[in-house]
Scaffold this motif. Structure first.
Motif, mmCIF file in Angstrom:
data_model
loop_
_atom_site.group_PDB
_atom_site.id
_atom_site.type_symbol
_atom_site.label_atom_id
_atom_site.label_comp_id
_atom_site.label_asym_id
_atom_site.label_seq_id
_atom_site.Cartn_x
_atom_site.Cartn_y
_atom_site.Cartn_z
ATOM 1 N N LEU A 31 0.823 -1.211 0.000
ATOM 2 C CA LEU A 31 0.000 0.000 0.000
ATOM 3 C C LEU A 31 0.855 1.259 0.000
ATOM 4 C CD1 LEU A 31 -3.098 -0.429 2.347
ATOM 5 C CD2 LEU A 31 -2.971 -0.550 -0.128
ATOM 6 N N GLU A 32 1.912 1.255 0.798
ATOM 7 C CA GLU A 32 2.769 2.436 0.902
ATOM 8 C C GLU A 32 3.405 2.816 -0.426
ATOM 9 O OE1 GLU A 32 5.535 1.339 3.871
ATOM 10 O OE2 GLU A 32 4.107 1.508 5.547
ATOM 11 N N HIS A 33 3.641 1.832 -1.279
ATOM 12 C CA HIS A 33 4.279 2.098 -2.573
ATOM 13 C C HIS A 33 3.258 2.063 -3.729
ATOM 14 C CE1 HIS A 33 7.714 0.910 -0.046
ATOM 15 N NE2 HIS A 33 8.432 1.694 -0.845
ATOM 16 N N SER A 34 1.988 2.332 -3.403
ATOM 17 C CA SER A 34 0.913 2.434 -4.427
ATOM 18 C C SER A 34 0.825 1.184 -5.286
ATOM 19 C CB SER A 34 1.139 3.674 -5.308
ATOM 20 O OG SER A 34 1.207 4.840 -4.517
ATOM 21 N N GLY A 35 0.945 0.018 -4.644
ATOM 22 C CA GLY A 35 0.905 -1.240 -5.377
ATOM 23 C C GLY A 35 -0.345 -1.456 -6.213
ATOM 24 N N PRO A 36 -1.573 -1.208 -5.675
ATOM 25 C CA PRO A 36 -2.782 -1.411 -6.482
ATOM 26 C C PRO A 36 -2.780 -0.580 -7.766
ATOM 27 C CG PRO A 36 -3.371 -1.255 -4.170
ATOM 28 C CD PRO A 36 -1.911 -0.904 -4.262
ATOM 29 N N ALA A 37 -2.344 0.679 -7.685
ATOM 30 C CA ALA A 37 -2.317 1.526 -8.880
ATOM 31 C C ALA A 37 -1.282 1.033 -9.883
ATOM 32 C CB ALA A 37 -2.018 2.972 -8.477
ATOM 33 N N VAL A 38 -0.117 0.572 -9.368
ATOM 34 C CA VAL A 38 0.922 0.043 -10.268
ATOM 35 C C VAL A 38 0.398 -1.177 -11.023
ATOM 36 C CG1 VAL A 38 3.196 -1.033 -10.374
ATOM 37 C CG2 VAL A 38 2.820 0.942 -8.870
ATOM 38 N N LEU A 39 -0.240 -2.095 -10.312
ATOM 39 C CA LEU A 39 -0.740 -3.301 -10.968
ATOM 40 C C LEU A 39 -1.909 -2.989 -11.902
ATOM 41 C CD1 LEU A 39 -0.539 -6.088 -8.233
ATOM 42 C CD2 LEU A 39 0.970 -5.651 -10.164
ATOM 43 N N ALA A 40 -2.713 -1.987 -11.561
ATOM 44 C CA ALA A 40 -3.796 -1.593 -12.462
ATOM 45 C C ALA A 40 -3.225 -1.097 -13.787
ATOM 46 C CB ALA A 40 -4.653 -0.512 -11.814
ATOM 47 N N THR A 41 -2.102 -0.377 -13.730
ATOM 48 C CA THR A 41 -1.439 0.086 -14.952
ATOM 49 C C THR A 41 -0.923 -1.096 -15.762
ATOM 50 O OG1 THR A 41 -0.768 2.136 -13.866
ATOM 51 C CG2 THR A 41 0.425 1.505 -15.857
ATOM 52 N N VAL A 42 -0.340 -2.061 -15.078
ATOM 53 C CA VAL A 42 0.154 -3.266 -15.768
ATOM 54 C C VAL A 42 -1.003 -3.999 -16.434
ATOM 55 C CG1 VAL A 42 1.207 -5.535 -15.412
ATOM 56 C CG2 VAL A 42 2.153 -3.519 -14.256
ATOM 57 N N LEU A 43 -2.101 -4.142 -15.722
ATOM 58 C CA LEU A 43 -3.248 -4.888 -16.255
ATOM 59 C C LEU A 43 -3.917 -4.178 -17.427
ATOM 60 C CD1 LEU A 43 -4.822 -6.083 -12.895
ATOM 61 C CD2 LEU A 43 -3.939 -7.567 -14.699
ATOM 62 N N SER A 44 -3.716 -2.891 -17.567
ATOM 63 C CA SER A 44 -4.343 -2.148 -18.668
ATOM 64 C C SER A 44 -3.580 -2.276 -19.977
ATOM 65 C CB SER A 44 -4.457 -0.671 -18.291
ATOM 66 O OG SER A 44 -3.164 -0.085 -18.150
ATOM 67 N N SER A 45 -2.434 -2.911 -19.935
ATOM 68 C CA SER A 45 -1.637 -3.061 -21.158
ATOM 69 C C SER A 45 -2.339 -3.981 -22.148
ATOM 70 C CB SER A 45 -0.257 -3.640 -20.823
ATOM 71 O OG SER A 45 0.445 -3.966 -22.010
ATOM 72 N N PRO A 46 -2.533 -3.547 -23.389
ATOM 73 C CA PRO A 46 -3.226 -4.388 -24.383
ATOM 74 C C PRO A 46 -2.429 -5.624 -24.780
ATOM 75 C CG PRO A 46 -2.357 -2.392 -25.415
ATOM 76 C CD PRO A 46 -2.167 -2.219 -23.939
ATOM 77 N N SER A 47 -1.123 -5.622 -24.526
ATOM 78 C CA SER A 47 -0.289 -6.762 -24.914
ATOM 79 C C SER A 47 -0.057 -7.737 -23.769
ATOM 80 C CB SER A 47 1.065 -6.260 -25.427
ATOM 81 O OG SER A 47 1.756 -5.537 -24.412
ATOM 82 N N LEU A 48 -0.746 -7.547 -22.670
ATOM 83 C CA LEU A 48 -0.547 -8.405 -21.499
ATOM 84 C C LEU A 48 -1.001 -9.835 -21.797
ATOM 85 C CD1 LEU A 48 0.429 -7.928 -18.526
ATOM 86 C CD2 LEU A 48 -2.001 -7.982 -17.895
ATOM 87 N N ALA A 49 -0.150 -10.787 -21.488
ATOM 88 C CA ALA A 49 -0.468 -12.197 -21.698
ATOM 89 C C ALA A 49 -1.366 -12.712 -20.573
ATOM 90 C CB ALA A 49 0.813 -13.027 -21.766
ATOM 91 N N PRO A 50 -2.179 -13.758 -20.825
ATOM 92 C CA PRO A 50 -3.057 -14.303 -19.775
ATOM 93 C C PRO A 50 -2.304 -14.728 -18.513
ATOM 94 C CG PRO A 50 -3.717 -15.149 -21.915
ATOM 95 C CD PRO A 50 -2.441 -14.396 -22.134
ATOM 96 N N ASP A 51 -1.129 -15.341 -18.656
ATOM 97 C CA ASP A 51 -0.360 -15.745 -17.479
ATOM 98 C C ASP A 51 0.049 -14.537 -16.639
ATOM 99 O OD1 ASP A 51 -0.558 -18.385 -18.050
ATOM 100 O OD2 ASP A 51 1.459 -18.607 -18.880
ATOM 101 N N GLU A 52 0.372 -13.442 -17.305
ATOM 102 C CA GLU A 52 0.753 -12.228 -16.587
ATOM 103 C C GLU A 52 -0.457 -11.598 -15.888
ATOM 104 O OE1 GLU A 52 4.312 -11.099 -19.774
ATOM 105 O OE2 GLU A 52 2.297 -10.239 -19.972
ATOM 106 N N ALA A 53 -1.595 -11.584 -16.570
ATOM 107 C CA ALA A 53 -2.815 -11.065 -15.951
ATOM 108 C C ALA A 53 -3.213 -11.919 -14.749
ATOM 109 C CB ALA A 53 -3.950 -11.033 -16.972
#
Length: 516
Positions: free
Chosen positions: A72-94
């Motif tokens: 939480l202190e390092h804004s983890g939810p927002a960081v992962l939300a950015t990762v998940l918004s990538s159109p090239s994200l593979a299913p294993d990564e999601a």
């Protein structure tokens, strides 16, 4: 540069070792600095390293309070939300990213609120459309966890809100039905939303409003409706003591069943059990199985009435008896009647057939559960002239596995501590013998003893009794019933080769239960 090993958890050479170390509680202790560095490197990670770093992050968040706080202190939810918004994200990564968020959400209300604000609504809606069971399962974990606990009710209301959250649920059901996903996180999520929070009607209606091209049969039911009901049925059947049911949910299910019964074509005999692939038939069947388990469910509070008591006030038993009485006789009885074509047995061409294997059994099962410990239901069935109809279900039916067992349970519950019903059954009059093909094929026949009025088996040949199941059948009664057609035999008893046919007949005819 990302990917160059420096021993701090960001190198391709060191990540596998850190992932392995982080699998245990002991290994996760003291790795909060690794967590912070991993989070900072995620957005710019190339595909290979991204998956490894997400898996490391997932492990670090598995029940470790210091790491969960650092997340939480390092804004983890927002960081992962950015990762998940990538159109090239593979299913294993999601999958790994959602697992990490699910582990974080389990830490408490602050974490659940942060995860929800980072993902709702658009990222959740996009993820719900990923046709991959590996992605859907942790997504359901995130949704179910965020909608539970302190503050969960408000997020649940958002999830069920028309135009924002409800499309997420609809997409989850749609994706799950397509990938045939049946894991427990999905079951708990849908049961929480539809049953415990009484949003079933909203969700069911919402499933009608999208992808209308998928609707079949009447155009009112589609695969999503059937999947939803099947999932709720499975959850209730597997976890009856862990859930709470409401009267409103029970009434909604009963209404769905009644409507489906008007839609389904009962002139076509079903050749498979549920699911059949026909949405309307599957809705009919799963609603019926839900009613079976609703009628067996007991409230944790011994003083509270269950949903079945509310259903009984709406004519549930009368409807079920009507549906059962409109069906053709079970297969054992049909075979016997086929040998007597041309006698005084009316044709059965206008009767309905079971639309799926097990439909008759499910009807009898609901009635059996309604009867348990309820004298008012026992009396109602007698007053509706339904006793003979239930007796006719105590047979083996090729299209309804375990029909006989459910039929016998229904009769047990019907007669238990009810003198009026016991008296009516004891006064049933033997009309004529019915010879089943199994008995005829081994050279036996049933005759009525003129002196006693009771049936007896007569050996007409020297053919030995083979191994397997034989039948002794009795005609029911001349009493008219609004739910039954022609007179039908109603009792079948298994016999093995070690049992004397005459001894069996004598033993059965001496009993004072449902056979006399």
């Amino acid at each position: 540069m990302p990917g160059s090993g420096d021993g701090d958890g960001d190198g391709e050479e060191t990540l596998p070792a850190l992932i392995e170390l982080s699998r245990t509680p002991e290994g996760r202790k003291g790795l909060s600095d690794v967590l912070a560095r991993t989070l900072s490197l995620l957005p710019a990670s190339p595909p290979g390293l991204l998956l490894l770093r997400l898996r490391l992050l997932r492990n670090l968040l598995a029940g470790d309070k210091p790491n969960q706080l650092a997340f939480l202190e390092h804004s983890g939810p927002a960081v992962l939300a950015t990762v998940l918004s990538s159109p090239s994200l593979a299913p294993d990564e999601a999958r790994a990213a959602l697992q990490a968020l699910g582990n974080a959400a389990l830490a408490g209300e602050l974490h659940r609120d942060a995860v929800w604000k980072a993902l709702f609504p658009e990222p959740l809606r996009e993820l719900a459309g990923v046709k991959d069971a590996g992605v859907l399962d942790p997504l359901c974990m995130v949704l179910d966890t965020c909608c539970g606990g302190e503050g969960g009710r408000g997020r649940l209301d958002e999830l069920c809100r028309q135009g924002s959250g409800l499309p997420i649920l609809v997409q989850v059901v749609n994706t799950a039905s397509q990938v045939e996903h049946k894991e427990e996180w999905l079951e708990w999520l849908l049961f929480k939303v539809c049953v415990e929070e009484q949003k079933f009607e909203s969700v069911f209606i919402a499933l009608c409003s999208t992808n209308a091209v998928e609707c079949t049969d009447s155009g009112e039911y589609n695969a999503k409706h059937a999947f939803l009901l099947g999932t709720l049925s499975r959850c209730l059947n597997n976890h009856p003591s862990e859930v709470t049911l409401s009267d409103s949910f029970a009434h909604h299910v009963f209404n769905v069943h009644k409507h489906a019964a008007e839609v389904v074509d009962f002139t076509r005999r079903g050749t498979s059990p549920l699911p059949t692939g026909s949405p309307a038939i599957d809705v009919l069947g799963y609603a019926l199985q839900l009613l079976r388990d609703i009628c067996a469910w007991e409230s944790p509070s011994s003083r509270a009435l269950g949903p079945v008591d509310s259903l009984l006030q709406t004519g549930l038993v009368k409807h079920l008896l009507r549906y059962l009485g409109e069906l053709e006789p079970p297969s054992t009885i049909r075979k016997s009647m086929a040998r007597r074509q041309g006698d005084n047995h009316p044709a059965l061409g206008n009767t309905k057939v079971c639309p799926y294997i097990g439909y008759r059994r499910d009807l009898v099962a609901v009635i059996a559960n309604c009867l348990h410990g309820r004298k008012k239901v026992q009396d109602e069935i007698r007053q509706l002239s339904g006793i003979i109809l239930l007796l006719q279900q105590c047979v083996i039916d090729e299209d309804n596995p375990y029909l006989r067992e459910w039929g016998l349970l229904a009769i047990k519950n019907l007669l238990e501590e009810n003198e009026e019903n016991q008296k009516e059954v004891s006064e049933l009059e033997m009309q004529e013998p019915v010879i089943t093909p199994e008995i005829a094929n081994i050279g036996l026949k049933v005759e009525i003893d003129k002196e006693t009025g009771r049936p007896k088996l007569v050996n007409t040949s020297d053919v030995p009794v083979p191994d397997g199941i034989l039948s002794v059948a009795y005609d029911a009664s001349s009493k008219a019933s609004p739910f039954s057609g022609p007179k039908l035999p109603w009792c079948v008893k298994p016999i093995d080769s070690a049992t004397s046919m005459k001894a069996f007949a004598s033993a059965e005819l001496k009993k004072s239960g449902i056979y006399t």
